[in-house]
Design a protein around this motif. Structure first.
Motif, PDB file in Angstrom:
ATOM      1  N   GLU A  44       0.814  -1.214   0.000  1.00  0.00           N
ATOM      2  CA  GLU A  44       0.000   0.000   0.000  1.00  0.00           C
ATOM      3  C   GLU A  44       0.855   1.275   0.000  1.00  0.00           C
ATOM      4  O   GLU A  44       0.405   2.333  -0.448  1.00  0.00           O
ATOM      5  CB  GLU A  44      -0.948   0.011   1.210  1.00  0.00           C
ATOM      6  N   SER A  47       1.046   3.150  -3.407  1.00  0.00           N
ATOM      7  CA  SER A  47      -0.138   3.836  -3.955  1.00  0.00           C
ATOM      8  C   SER A  47      -0.403   3.441  -5.406  1.00  0.00           C
ATOM      9  O   SER A  47      -0.684   4.292  -6.256  1.00  0.00           O
ATOM     10  CB  SER A  47       0.029   5.366  -3.842  1.00  0.00           C
ATOM     11  N   LEU A  48      -0.322   2.155  -5.689  1.00  0.00           N
ATOM     12  CA  LEU A  48      -0.523   1.646  -7.044  1.00  0.00           C
ATOM     13  C   LEU A  48      -1.936   1.129  -7.237  1.00  0.00           C
ATOM     14  O   LEU A  48      -2.577   0.649  -6.289  1.00  0.00           O
ATOM     15  CB  LEU A  48       0.466   0.507  -7.326  1.00  0.00           C
ATOM     16  N   ARG A  49      -2.387   1.185  -8.487  1.00  0.00           N
ATOM     17  CA  ARG A  49      -3.650   0.574  -8.883  1.00  0.00           C
ATOM     18  C   ARG A  49      -3.373  -0.552  -9.860  1.00  0.00           C
ATOM     19  O   ARG A  49      -2.333  -0.546 -10.539  1.00  0.00           O
ATOM     20  CB  ARG A  49      -4.562   1.623  -9.529  1.00  0.00           C
ATOM     21  N   PRO A  50      -4.273  -1.532  -9.973  1.00  0.00           N
ATOM     22  CA  PRO A  50      -4.073  -2.585 -10.977  1.00  0.00           C
ATOM     23  C   PRO A  50      -3.845  -1.979 -12.351  1.00  0.00           C
ATOM     24  O   PRO A  50      -4.522  -1.022 -12.747  1.00  0.00           O
ATOM     25  CB  PRO A  50      -5.382  -3.375 -10.915  1.00  0.00           C
ATOM     26  N   GLY A  52      -1.020  -0.566 -13.095  1.00  0.00           N
ATOM     27  CA  GLY A  52       0.043   0.413 -12.945  1.00  0.00           C
ATOM     28  C   GLY A  52       1.402  -0.159 -13.305  1.00  0.00           C
ATOM     29  O   GLY A  52       1.576  -1.369 -13.472  1.00  0.00           O
ATOM     30  N   LEU A  71      -0.759  -8.865  -8.671  1.00  0.00           N
ATOM     31  CA  LEU A  71      -1.817  -7.886  -8.414  1.00  0.00           C
ATOM     32  C   LEU A  71      -2.239  -7.135  -9.673  1.00  0.00           C
ATOM     33  O   LEU A  71      -3.060  -6.223  -9.615  1.00  0.00           O
ATOM     34  CB  LEU A  71      -1.350  -6.876  -7.357  1.00  0.00           C
ATOM     35  N   MET A  73      -0.004  -5.599 -11.919  1.00  0.00           N
ATOM     36  CA  MET A  73       0.902  -4.528 -12.315  1.00  0.00           C
ATOM     37  C   MET A  73       1.825  -4.988 -13.445  1.00  0.00           C
ATOM     38  O   MET A  73       2.076  -6.181 -13.620  1.00  0.00           O
ATOM     39  CB  MET A  73       1.794  -4.098 -11.134  1.00  0.00           C
ATOM     40  N   ASP A 116       4.749   4.479 -12.470  1.00  0.00           N
ATOM     41  CA  ASP A 116       3.880   5.034 -11.447  1.00  0.00           C
ATOM     42  C   ASP A 116       4.523   4.969 -10.066  1.00  0.00           C
ATOM     43  O   ASP A 116       4.172   5.754  -9.176  1.00  0.00           O
ATOM     44  CB  ASP A 116       2.548   4.276 -11.413  1.00  0.00           C
TER      45      ASP A 116
END
Length: 225
Positions: A44, A47-50, A52, A71, A73, A116
């Motif tokens: 966490e 601060s990544l999103r799928p 990224g 996840l 990435m 990212d």
């Protein structure tokens, strides 16, 4: 110099076992910032999103990288050691979205493209002059991108460029590599000097149980726009 450092990290790779098959929660992949198993924060912090893109500087045998790939990435790892990368390819050969490159960290950072997030867990950021590393990382991050790194905290009074010795067997002298040690406040100032904001720098205490008492320095910053 890179050949000498590569041989040093190859020797280190041979001395280290592969990551456990599962952590304490029974997970096959996980993210760990510290040298203590099942301890500390997780992914966490990036601060990544799928979907990224993320870069691991000194990815070693690839455990953290494989977790990020799982996840969703695009997880890119760079390491100087062929032996470390071979271990990563063997253990995580089925990990989709995971890319591995053999290179000096600064050489790879000089290539085009953006991420990212960039991170280093006891990796290349520990062993690269921050005056060169931090601007190079900043240039590869998109606006608002996160850079986070962890390493051993400095010994009080022993700051700046230090020598690390890596054993190479009973018949050889140890390999010598440089590392950079600073107090947390100094690291925070260096991050800010090179264009990062919302910087945090702290030493995470070791777990309450167990005989290993050295904590973990964790520094995180966000690239300015």
């Amino acid at each position: 110099m890179s050949d000498t450092r590569s041989a040093a990290w190859d020797a280190y790779a041979e001395s280290k076992p592969q990551r456990r098959e599962a952590n304490a929660r029974g997970e096959a992949t996980w993210f760990n910032w510290t040298q203590h198993p099942d301890h500390g924060p997780g992914v966490e912090l990036l601060s990544l999103r799928p979907g990224g893109t993320v870069l691991d500087l000194g990815c070693g045998s690839g455990g953290n990288l494989a977790h990020l790939a799982g996840l969703g990435m695009r997880a890119v790892g760079v390491d100087l050691s062929p032996a470390q990368l071979a271990k990563a390819r063997e253990r995580w050969r089925d990990a989709e979205g995971m890319e591995l490159h053999q290179s000096e960290a600064l050489t790879f950072l000089a290539e085009p493209g953006s991420f990212d997030a960039v991170y280093s867990v006891f990796g290349a950021a520990y062993f690269t002059d921050p005056g060169l590393m931090l601007p190079a990382v900043r240039d590869r991050l998109g606006p608002g991108g996160v850079f986070a790194m962890s390493q051993h905290p400095a010994v009080e009074g022993c700051y700046g460029c230090q020598a690390s010795y890596i054993p190479r067997g009973p018949e050889e002298d140890p390999a010598v590599v440089k590392r950079w040690d600073y107090a947390p406040d100094t690291w925070a100032g260096l991050f800010e000097k090179h264009g990062f904001h919302d910087v945090t720098a702290e030493v995470l205490s070791a777990p309450a149980s167990g005989r290993r008492r050295i904590g973990t320095l964790l520094v995180r910053g966000v690239r300015g726009r």
